[in-house]
Enzyme design. Structure first.
Site, PDB file in Angstrom:
ATOM      1  N   ASP A 196      73.983  94.130  80.960  1.00 37.12           N
ATOM      2  CA  ASP A 196      73.188  95.349  81.865  1.00 37.12           C
ATOM      3  C   ASP A 196      71.780  95.129  82.233  1.00 37.12           C
ATOM      4  O   ASP A 196      70.842  94.806  81.602  1.00 37.12           O
ATOM      5  CB  ASP A 196      73.401  96.603  80.925  1.00 37.12           C
ATOM      6  N   TYR A 246      63.908  95.455  86.657  1.00 40.21           N
ATOM      7  CA  TYR A 246      63.875  94.668  85.630  1.00 40.21           C
ATOM      8  C   TYR A 246      63.251  93.248  86.290  1.00 40.21           C
ATOM      9  O   TYR A 246      62.709  92.626  85.247  1.00 40.21           O
ATOM     10  CB  TYR A 246      64.933  94.352  84.657  1.00 40.21           C
ATOM     11  N   LYS A 288      71.448  97.914  88.919  1.00 44.05           N
ATOM     12  CA  LYS A 288      71.223  99.682  89.400  1.00 44.05           C
ATOM     13  C   LYS A 288      70.438  99.429  90.838  1.00 44.05           C
ATOM     14  O   LYS A 288      69.497  98.573  90.997  1.00 44.05           O
ATOM     15  CB  LYS A 288      70.567 100.189  88.426  1.00 44.05           C
ATOM     16  N   HIS A 316      69.885 104.310  89.574  1.00 44.39           N
ATOM     17  CA  HIS A 316      68.998 104.224  88.362  1.00 44.39           C
ATOM     18  C   HIS A 316      68.390 105.552  87.803  1.00 44.39           C
ATOM     19  O   HIS A 316      68.436 105.932  86.413  1.00 44.39           O
ATOM     20  CB  HIS A 316      67.842 103.175  88.671  1.00 44.39           C
TER      21      HIS A 316
HETATM   22  P1  NAD Z   1      66.869  99.176  72.356  1.00 38.67           P
HETATM   23  O1  NAD Z   1      66.984 100.412  71.878  1.00 38.67           O
HETATM   24  O2  NAD Z   1      67.968  98.240  72.761  1.00 38.67           O
HETATM   25  O3  NAD Z   1      65.946  98.258  71.618  1.00 38.67           O
HETATM   26  C1  NAD Z   1      65.716  96.918  71.773  1.00 38.67           C
HETATM   27  C2  NAD Z   1      64.792  96.436  70.839  1.00 38.67           C
HETATM   28  O4  NAD Z   1      64.922  96.778  69.250  1.00 38.67           O
HETATM   29  C3  NAD Z   1      64.303  95.108  70.853  1.00 38.67           C
HETATM   30  O5  NAD Z   1      63.224  94.758  71.465  1.00 38.67           O
HETATM   31  C4  NAD Z   1      63.832  94.711  69.543  1.00 38.67           C
HETATM   32  O6  NAD Z   1      62.347  95.166  69.154  1.00 38.67           O
HETATM   33  C5  NAD Z   1      64.716  95.730  68.649  1.00 38.67           C
HETATM   34  N1  NAD Z   1      65.875  95.020  67.918  1.00 38.67           N
HETATM   35  C6  NAD Z   1      66.891  94.872  68.703  1.00 38.67           C
HETATM   36  N2  NAD Z   1      67.749  94.435  67.841  1.00 38.67           N
HETATM   37  C7  NAD Z   1      67.137  94.463  66.528  1.00 38.67           C
HETATM   38  C8  NAD Z   1      67.680  94.105  65.254  1.00 38.67           C
HETATM   39  N3  NAD Z   1      68.793  93.500  65.059  1.00 38.67           N
HETATM   40  N4  NAD Z   1      67.041  94.336  64.304  1.00 38.67           N
HETATM   41  C9  NAD Z   1      65.708  94.871  64.417  1.00 38.67           C
HETATM   42  N5  NAD Z   1      65.273  95.290  65.648  1.00 38.67           N
HETATM   43  C10 NAD Z   1      65.975  94.965  66.582  1.00 38.67           C
HETATM   44  O7  NAD Z   1      66.002  99.320  73.670  1.00 38.67           O
HETATM   45  P2  NAD Z   1      66.178  98.861  75.278  1.00 38.67           P
HETATM   46  O8  NAD Z   1      65.961  97.598  75.820  1.00 38.67           O
HETATM   47  O9  NAD Z   1      65.226 100.050  75.816  1.00 38.67           O
HETATM   48  O10 NAD Z   1      67.502  99.648  75.858  1.00 38.67           O
HETATM   49  C11 NAD Z   1      68.832  98.809  75.830  1.00 38.67           C
HETATM   50  C12 NAD Z   1      69.208  98.588  77.400  1.00 38.67           C
HETATM   51  O11 NAD Z   1      69.424  99.736  77.758  1.00 38.67           O
HETATM   52  C13 NAD Z   1      68.135  97.927  78.190  1.00 38.67           C
HETATM   53  O12 NAD Z   1      67.778  96.575  77.856  1.00 38.67           O
HETATM   54  C14 NAD Z   1      68.627  98.233  79.519  1.00 38.67           C
HETATM   55  O13 NAD Z   1      69.609  97.408  79.932  1.00 38.67           O
HETATM   56  C15 NAD Z   1      69.090  99.379  79.356  1.00 38.67           C
HETATM   57  N6  NAD Z   1      68.089 100.743  79.542  1.00 38.67           N
HETATM   58  C16 NAD Z   1      68.101 101.511  80.770  1.00 38.67           C
HETATM   59  C17 NAD Z   1      67.468 102.445  81.187  1.00 38.67           C
HETATM   60  C18 NAD Z   1      67.818 103.362  82.316  1.00 38.67           C
HETATM   61  O14 NAD Z   1      66.949 104.013  82.756  1.00 38.67           O
HETATM   62  N7  NAD Z   1      68.993 103.298  82.687  1.00 38.67           N
HETATM   63  C19 NAD Z   1      66.140 102.496  80.216  1.00 38.67           C
HETATM   64  C20 NAD Z   1      65.945 101.704  79.422  1.00 38.67           C
HETATM   65  C21 NAD Z   1      67.044 100.610  79.067  1.00 38.67           C
END
Ligand code: NAD
Length: 277
Positions: free
Chosen positions: A46, A51, A76, A109
């Protein structure tokens, strides 16, 4: 062995339920971590134009021994590129940066309602699907009102609505709307961005009982609810353990306890109803 389920979409295609997100990952690192994710077994990536890592993601796809057709790739259309012609042009740039001739899923998006361009943008995505360049099309950060509006205007229902969703903000109301409309729910920030949620006593207690990590328990909760989820990590061990979350099977009682963690003020990101960017 981790086995990722496929979720059937309203256009007849099937998406791997567990994927890998790359928000806040720079190009060079994206090449590295997407490579690790593909080696681990992830088959769903994704990304998004905003990004600024589509080039890096594309390099990882090109370098991988996994065939392009076995990888589900989502990108997106950013808010500044909303509008019919603007979205078509922005998408060509995304394809070029990714180095691919189609994506599996293209999303708007954010609704960015104040621009009043989301219906025209949706029409552009419908055209791109007709051309075979975006095999499935959907939206992100769309409230109920705007979902209904684009469906009524075009007769085409998005396959997914990607929204902020984690145990502290479980979006039960919008998930029900998505279900009623035949739209699958995708969770963004599924781990609550790795903050307080992963230290929550309910989560850590259930994790201990399963000899699992808190992140695995949260991912297992999403999977149990049929939600499509793509946690982000740049740490190889976490990428691997997040993928192995499919092995964690929660009881109905554990799922209900995690359901109970949701709270009114649990949102981390902007509210799509009021966001003005
Ligand atoms: P997430 O909830 O996936 O959290 C990621 C963070 O969690 C990492 O940076 C790390 O600090 C921690 N983490 C990950 N694995 C872990 C583990 N096993 N143990 C401990 N900590 C851990 O946050 P995200 O990146 O905001 O969301 C995931 C994906 O969703 C994004 O990468 C993106 O692709 C998507 N996204 C989309 C939108 C949108 O507006 N459509 C907004 C935000 C994110």
């Amino acid at each position: 062995m981790s086995t990722v389920a496929n979720i059937e979409l309203n256009d007849g295609r099937a998406i791997p339920q567990l994927g890998f997100g790359v928000w806040q990952v720079e190009n060079d690192e994206a090449t590295k971590v997407v490579g690790i994710a593909l080696e681990t077994g992830f088959r769903h990536i994704d990304t998004a134009k905003v990004y600024e890592n589509e080039t890096g993601v594309g390099k990882a796809l090109a370098a991988s021994s996994v065939n392009r057709e076995d990888i589900w790739l989502t990108t997106k259309i950013w808010n500044d590129d909303q509008g019919y012609d603007e979205a078509l042009a922005a998408f060509e740039k995304s394809l070029a940066d990714l180095g691919v001739d189609y994506v599996d899923l293209l999303l708007i998006h954010w609704v960015s309602a104040h621009r009043k361009k989301y219906v025209d943008t949706w029409k552009a995505l419908i055209e791109l699907q007709k051309q075979g360049k975006a095999r499935s099309i959907g939206v992100s950060n769309f409230p109920e009102e705007h979902l209904r509006e684009i469906i009524e205007a075009t007769g085409v229902t998005p396959v997914v609505n990607q929204i902020e969703l984690h145990p502290y903000f479980n979006q039960q109301a919008l998930r029900t709307v998505n279900d009623e409309l035949g739209i699958k729910t995708e969770a963004w920030s599924p781990l609550g961005q790795g903050g307080e949620l992963l230290q929550d006593p309910t989560i850590t207690e259930i994790a201990q009982a399963h000899d699992a990590t808190p992140a695995q328990v949260v991912i297992a909760w999403h999977l149990a609810h049929g939600i499509i989820v793509f946690p982000k990590s740049v740490t190889p061990e976490r990428i691997k353990s997040n993928f192995a979350a499919t092995e964690v099977k929660l009881s109905d009682e554990e799922i209900a306890r995690i359901d109970g963690l949701s709270r009114e003020d649990g949102r981390i990101g902007p509210d799509p109803k009021t966001a003005d960017f």
